[in-house]
Design a protein around this motif. Sequence first.
Motif, short mmCIF file in Angstrom:
data_model
loop_
_atom_site.label_atom_id
_atom_site.label_comp_id
_atom_site.label_asym_id
_atom_site.label_seq_id
_atom_site.Cartn_x
_atom_site.Cartn_y
_atom_site.Cartn_z
N ARG A 14 41.24 33.43 38.01
CA ARG A 14 40.80 34.73 38.58
C ARG A 14 40.79 35.68 38.37
O ARG A 14 42.24 36.13 38.45
CB ARG A 14 40.50 34.28 40.17
CG ARG A 14 39.79 33.04 40.70
CD ARG A 14 40.22 33.23 42.51
NE ARG A 14 40.82 34.12 43.36
CZ ARG A 14 41.16 33.26 44.63
NH1 ARG A 14 40.39 32.17 44.97
NH2 ARG A 14 41.68 34.11 45.17
N PRO A 15 40.73 37.01 38.53
CA PRO A 15 41.31 38.32 38.10
C PRO A 15 42.07 39.04 38.88
O PRO A 15 43.05 39.77 38.72
CB PRO A 15 40.11 39.69 38.74
CG PRO A 15 38.71 38.47 38.72
CD PRO A 15 39.15 37.13 39.11
N ASP A 16 42.26 38.05 40.06
CA ASP A 16 43.76 38.56 40.98
C ASP A 16 45.17 37.16 40.26
O ASP A 16 46.12 37.66 41.04
CB ASP A 16 43.33 37.97 42.35
CG ASP A 16 42.97 36.51 42.78
OD1 ASP A 16 42.69 36.40 42.26
OD2 ASP A 16 42.42 36.61 43.95
N GLY A 17 44.70 36.86 39.91
CA GLY A 17 45.80 35.76 39.54
C GLY A 17 46.09 34.53 40.07
O GLY A 17 46.99 34.09 39.34
N VAL A 18 44.99 34.68 40.45
CA VAL A 18 45.01 32.52 41.05
C VAL A 18 43.82 32.00 40.07
O VAL A 18 43.04 32.28 39.86
CB VAL A 18 44.39 33.01 42.37
CG1 VAL A 18 44.26 31.27 42.88
CG2 VAL A 18 44.90 33.34 43.29
N LEU B 107 42.80 29.68 53.01
CA LEU B 107 42.99 30.14 51.23
C LEU B 107 42.96 31.29 51.50
O LEU B 107 43.53 32.09 50.46
CB LEU B 107 42.68 29.26 50.87
CG LEU B 107 42.31 27.77 50.78
CD1 LEU B 107 41.63 26.48 50.26
CD2 LEU B 107 44.51 27.16 50.46
N ASP B 108 41.71 31.87 51.86
CA ASP B 108 41.37 33.29 51.62
C ASP B 108 42.74 34.80 51.83
O ASP B 108 42.64 35.30 51.61
CB ASP B 108 40.17 33.50 52.29
CG ASP B 108 39.03 33.50 51.56
OD1 ASP B 108 38.67 32.89 50.67
OD2 ASP B 108 37.32 33.23 52.16
N GLU B 109 42.58 34.23 52.81
CA GLU B 109 44.18 34.83 54.09
C GLU B 109 45.45 34.85 53.36
O GLU B 109 46.03 35.40 53.14
CB GLU B 109 44.19 34.81 55.56
CG GLU B 109 43.29 34.91 56.12
CD GLU B 109 43.23 34.64 56.85
OE1 GLU B 109 43.70 33.96 57.96
OE2 GLU B 109 42.20 35.29 58.01
N GLY C 220 49.27 34.26 41.27
CA GLY C 220 50.05 33.16 40.73
C GLY C 220 49.80 32.20 41.38
O GLY C 220 50.90 30.91 40.13
N ASP C 221 49.42 32.12 41.99
CA ASP C 221 48.98 30.22 42.45
C ASP C 221 48.48 29.42 41.22
O ASP C 221 47.24 30.73 41.34
CB ASP C 221 48.72 30.46 43.93
CG ASP C 221 49.28 30.78 45.17
OD1 ASP C 221 50.45 31.38 45.23
OD2 ASP C 221 48.98 31.09 45.89
N VAL C 222 48.55 28.57 42.51
CA VAL C 222 48.16 27.40 41.29
C VAL C 222 47.07 26.42 42.50
O VAL C 222 47.93 26.29 43.06
CB VAL C 222 48.08 26.42 39.87
CG1 VAL C 222 47.66 25.71 39.78
CG2 VAL C 222 48.84 27.87 39.01
N VAL C 223 45.83 26.51 42.38
CA VAL C 223 45.52 25.53 43.38
C VAL C 223 43.91 24.54 42.96
O VAL C 223 43.97 25.20 42.33
CB VAL C 223 44.26 26.56 44.42
CG1 VAL C 223 43.95 26.06 45.58
CG2 VAL C 223 44.70 28.14 44.73
N LEU D 228 36.01 28.98 45.61
CA LEU D 228 37.43 29.81 45.57
C LEU D 228 37.74 29.80 43.91
O LEU D 228 38.35 31.40 43.26
CB LEU D 228 38.72 28.36 45.79
CG LEU D 228 38.72 28.26 47.04
CD1 LEU D 228 40.18 27.21 47.00
CD2 LEU D 228 39.01 29.51 47.89
N SER D 229 36.61 29.88 43.12
CA SER D 229 36.76 29.89 41.22
C SER D 229 35.94 31.03 41.38
O SER D 229 35.45 31.51 40.72
CB SER D 229 35.97 28.95 40.97
OG SER D 229 34.41 28.89 41.22
N GLY D 230 34.99 32.14 42.14
CA GLY D 230 34.03 32.55 42.44
C GLY D 230 32.43 32.01 41.93
O GLY D 230 31.51 33.19 41.32
N ALA D 231 31.96 30.87 42.24
CA ALA D 231 30.84 30.15 41.28
C ALA D 231 30.05 30.67 41.70
O ALA D 231 29.16 31.28 41.81
CB ALA D 231 30.95 28.88 41.20
#
Length: 486
Positions: A343-347, A448-450, A455-458, A475-478
């Motif tokens: 994700r763009p936020d590093g997750v 999870l959104d909060e 850096g997290d790996v989910v 979560l993946s944005g699909a």
Amino acid sequence: MIELTAAQVAAATGGRLHADPDVTVTGAVIIDSRDAAPGVLFVALPGDRVDGHDYAATAVAAGAALVLASRELDGLPTVVVDDPQAAIGELARYVLATARSGAHGGVVPQVVAVTGSVGKTTTKDLLGQLLTPQAGGEDAIVFTKGSFNNEIGLPLTVLRVTAATRYLVLEMGADRLGNIAYLTGIAPPDVGVVLAVGVAHIGHFGSVEIIAKTKSEMVSGVVDGGSVVLNADDQRVVAMASLAGPGTTVQTFGTIPSADVRAEDITIDPMGRASFTLRVARGGEADEQRADVALKLVGAHHVSNALAAATVALRLGVPVADVAKRLSEATALSPHRMAVTERPDGVTVIDDAYNANPDSMKAALRTLAVVSGRTRRSVAVLGEMLELGDSARAAHDEIGRLVVRLNIKQLVVVGQGAYHIHEGAMQEGSWGSESIFVPDIAAARELLDESLEPGDVVLVKSSLGAGLTALGDHLSGAKTIEDNNK
């Protein structure tokens, strides 16, 4: 599909013809009226919520040439059968037999079938990628979409065979004794593959021994003079070699030295992708062939799937160097199976929510631990593993305890059916907020959104019926969860 007249469809299915016998099916066989197009055959399947018969007129209006139904439909070209689902199987058996006879004037397809408690879909997808160049292009190979591996999905896949089909690659699933025998009766394999015997669907089977017996139906179903490919690392699977008929070739794959096709010097990179040396026995050790493979698929467990696919491809004439190259280029084709999104936020999201059993759950958790390493926070979002019967509580408890042992930093357990994962984790370790139970997907999404941080790996993992594919998409944005419910 190979073109068939209405009279041929009726003869193949034992149906009663209520249409012009010369009406010709020139398109696909479909079970959803929204897929209707000129020339298709629409199968009216009864269901718990909807009845396909109610949509037959819509399909014909959109161009369907013929309807396969359990009752006569006024004004519609119909073949009436007692059981439309069984009739699909009979039609598929007829079409494949016709193709194999060469009577249709096209090439004669070779059938590859894959079964096992884990890894079927990935192995099938790898085979599709290994064999497409060998076939001469995408128009010359048919392989199962997603997990179309049951009494409806497999015949529909077989019915995609055309005069140009060189390879037909099938996935065969089972939840009770006799399932694989039925499916191989429709499409007897030239090459039959058994990957593993695990506890998936044990609630239906009753015991691992019955699961093994069911998977062994693949070996018995291979055509005379065909090939059986067995996992040498699974004692229950390799024992099935004794069931191979006269003239049947048995080949093994695995990591043990006796395997005909094996992986050595396996390494796992920080993203959980495996590299290994592919070694192929050709008589004595001096005649062995070797090639390097670097998988793009995430998860060490994919080494076994890659070896199974390689063994089949080699049997069908693909050179060792090409097998290694194509394996190294292969990607995940089916959604929600160890699909990795940065994700763009590093997750980093690892979406493996299409299916789950204790074996695949353990493999996915170990991959999460590898990918997160020592520097990133690991988050396991786990839902219920279905069809485990009396072993369900113990199996879920065991997964919770494994989460602690793997030092996963955060566990989110979703849904009452998965509660014992949370319970097992709490009893294994002195945990507090490290394990959180939420009642449903909406609550998991909000949490999870909060709480997710760069850096997290989910990891998202559950059986399909638990519904976590929607959470994986979110979560993946699909897609959003709301989109999935439309």
